[in-house]
Design a protein around this motif. Structure first.
Motif, mmCIF file in Angstrom:
data_model
loop_
_atom_site.group_PDB
_atom_site.id
_atom_site.type_symbol
_atom_site.label_atom_id
_atom_site.label_comp_id
_atom_site.label_asym_id
_atom_site.label_seq_id
_atom_site.Cartn_x
_atom_site.Cartn_y
_atom_site.Cartn_z
ATOM 1 N N GLY A 177 -21.833 -74.417 7.773
ATOM 2 C CA GLY A 177 -22.369 -73.293 7.015
ATOM 3 C C GLY A 177 -21.329 -72.254 6.653
ATOM 4 O O GLY A 177 -21.675 -71.201 6.084
ATOM 5 N N LEU A 178 -20.046 -72.501 6.954
ATOM 6 C CA LEU A 178 -18.989 -71.566 6.600
ATOM 7 C C LEU A 178 -18.911 -71.422 5.085
ATOM 8 O O LEU A 178 -18.850 -72.414 4.359
ATOM 9 N N GLN A 179 -18.900 -70.193 4.586
ATOM 10 C CA GLN A 179 -18.879 -69.940 3.157
ATOM 11 C C GLN A 179 -17.529 -69.402 2.734
ATOM 12 O O GLN A 179 -16.928 -68.565 3.413
ATOM 13 N N THR A 180 -17.077 -69.907 1.586
ATOM 14 C CA THR A 180 -15.782 -69.495 1.058
ATOM 15 C C THR A 180 -15.763 -69.783 -0.437
ATOM 16 O O THR A 180 -16.800 -70.089 -1.042
ATOM 17 N N ILE A 181 -14.576 -69.708 -1.044
ATOM 18 C CA ILE A 181 -14.407 -69.934 -2.474
ATOM 19 C C ILE A 181 -13.473 -71.124 -2.676
ATOM 20 O O ILE A 181 -12.434 -71.231 -2.012
ATOM 21 N N LEU A 193 -8.974 -74.218 -1.163
ATOM 22 C CA LEU A 193 -9.748 -73.201 -0.451
ATOM 23 C C LEU A 193 -8.742 -72.278 0.236
ATOM 24 O O LEU A 193 -8.338 -72.503 1.391
ATOM 25 N N PRO A 194 -8.292 -71.225 -0.471
ATOM 26 C CA PRO A 194 -7.177 -70.424 0.055
ATOM 27 C C PRO A 194 -7.603 -69.277 0.957
ATOM 28 O O PRO A 194 -6.747 -68.620 1.531
ATOM 29 N N TYR A 195 -8.888 -69.001 1.088
ATOM 30 C CA TYR A 195 -9.328 -67.810 1.817
ATOM 31 C C TYR A 195 -9.936 -68.156 3.165
ATOM 32 O O TYR A 195 -10.906 -67.540 3.601
ATOM 33 N N LEU A 196 -9.390 -69.138 3.837
ATOM 34 C CA LEU A 196 -9.935 -69.558 5.120
ATOM 35 C C LEU A 196 -9.205 -68.846 6.274
ATOM 36 O O LEU A 196 -7.970 -68.840 6.323
ATOM 37 N N PRO A 197 -9.948 -68.246 7.196
ATOM 38 C CA PRO A 197 -9.287 -67.678 8.390
ATOM 39 C C PRO A 197 -8.573 -68.783 9.170
ATOM 40 O O PRO A 197 -8.938 -69.959 9.104
ATOM 41 N N GLY A 198 -7.577 -68.389 9.910
ATOM 42 C CA GLY A 198 -6.805 -69.365 10.656
ATOM 43 C C GLY A 198 -7.626 -70.112 11.689
ATOM 44 O O GLY A 198 -7.289 -71.231 12.071
ATOM 45 N N ARG A 230 -3.923 -77.151 5.542
ATOM 46 C CA ARG A 230 -2.551 -76.656 5.601
ATOM 47 C C ARG A 230 -2.548 -75.320 6.347
ATOM 48 O O ARG A 230 -3.164 -74.342 5.895
ATOM 49 N N TYR A 231 -1.844 -75.301 7.487
ATOM 50 C CA TYR A 231 -1.817 -74.092 8.322
ATOM 51 C C TYR A 231 -0.436 -73.966 8.955
ATOM 52 O O TYR A 231 0.071 -74.896 9.582
ATOM 53 N N GLU A 232 0.166 -72.833 8.728
ATOM 54 C CA GLU A 232 1.458 -72.538 9.327
ATOM 55 C C GLU A 232 1.243 -71.651 10.552
ATOM 56 O O GLU A 232 0.517 -70.645 10.475
#
Length: 311
Positions: A177-181, A193-198, A230-232
């Motif tokens: 149910g996580l919502q994003t753009i 999906l660039p606005y995802l919290p880490g 992708r997560y740094e």
């Protein structure tokens, strides 16, 4: 009289001799050889008649064969057309069945053209304001969301694909149910999906479905499936790459959906202001707008200013 009697007696004698002996066989053979040309000539009219009958029959058979060949080719063409119609019917059934569960109002549209510009990924559809199409209307195929209408004319409309870099769509992860753009990457193949919290709860192969945030897209339609995360280390946000569920640039028929919760944009605006962009930010996707101001009687004005006489 005597000659006739003599000939009769001679004929009877010849018949008796021919019946009782073979003495006349050489004579018979000689007579037959001498009479053969006459017999051949006498038979020619019958042979000629049969020959022309054969030619006529042959011509009729050739005509019948050519007719059968033409009929065969026509039937083959019809079979091919029937196969194409059956394939189109399957696609249309798949399109229509994709809205059965949600019971959404939908309109089938044909794709007239697809933009070849890699920086502007659009489809031209054969439906327009004459058919009730409006700017911001969602476009789907049998597998998922394709994009939305950005320009509307009387009989045609232009749809911006979800893979276009100017397109953004509010989505939610079907599992959590996580919502994003999700925004287009511009390569015609993937979304970002660039606005995802880490620490967002999202995984590879998660299904992304449309969200009703912003009131433009009906909720619950498949949009994409997560391909890569992708997560740094140390970054506050991470990016997810997703592949669209819809067959981008491969659909011949699409569905235009009506969202009862959305207020259709003016089609005049769509034709006079074609540069208007679709949802591509969190604010556009669903951030609440400031409430309109109220006048003394409690009525809201259109632009939030107090009602009254203009200065």
């Amino acid at each position: 009289m005597r000659r006739a009697l003599a000939l009769i007696v001679l004929s009877i004698a010849v018949l008796v001799v021919d019946l009782r002996t073979d003495a006349l066989d050489p004579l018979r053979s000689s007579i037959m050889r001498a009479a053969y040309p006459l017999l051949w000539v006498a038979e020619q009219p019958a042979h000629t008649h049969r020959f022309f009958e054969f030619l006529a029959l042959r011509a009729d058979e050739l005509d019948a064969y050519e007719q059968l060949q033409r009929t065969h080719l026509r039937l083959l063409g019809r079979v091919q057309r029937i196969e194409a119609l059956e394939a189109e019917n399957r696609r249309l059934r798949a399109l229509l069945s994709s809205t059965d569960v949600l019971e959404a109002r939908a309109l089938v549209a044909e794709v007239l053209a697809a933009s070849q510009d890699p920086y502007q990924q659009r489809l031209t559809l054969n439906r327009g304001s004459l058919h009730g199409v409006y700017r911001g209307q969602a476009v789907i195929d049998a597998r998922g969301v394709l994009g939305q209408i950005v320009q509307v004319h009387r009989q045609t409309a232009s749809a911006l694909l979800i893979t276009d870099p100017d397109h953004g769509i509010p989505v939610e992860v079907n599992r959590t149910g996580l919502q994003t753009i999700a925004v287009g990457r511009g390569d015609g193949q993937a979304l970002s999906l660039p606005y995802l919290p880490g620490n967002a709860d999202i995984q590879v192969d998660d299904l992304l479905v449309s969200s009703s945030l912003g009131g433009r897209f009906p909720s619950g339609y498949p949009v994409a499936r997560v391909l890569e995360l992708r997560y740094e280390p140390g970054d506050s946000f991470m990016e997810a790459i997703a592949l669209p569920e819809a067959r981008v640039n491969q659909s011949r028929q699409v569905l235009l959906l009506w969202n009862d919760d959305a207020r259709p944009a003016s089609n005049d605006d769509a034709t006079t202001n074609p540069s208007t962009k679709p949802v591509n930010s969190a604010e556009d996707a669903g951030a609440p707008a400031p409430p309109p101001a109220e006048n003394a009687s409690g009525d809201a004005t259109e632009d939030g200013a107090p009602a009254g006489d203009s200065p």
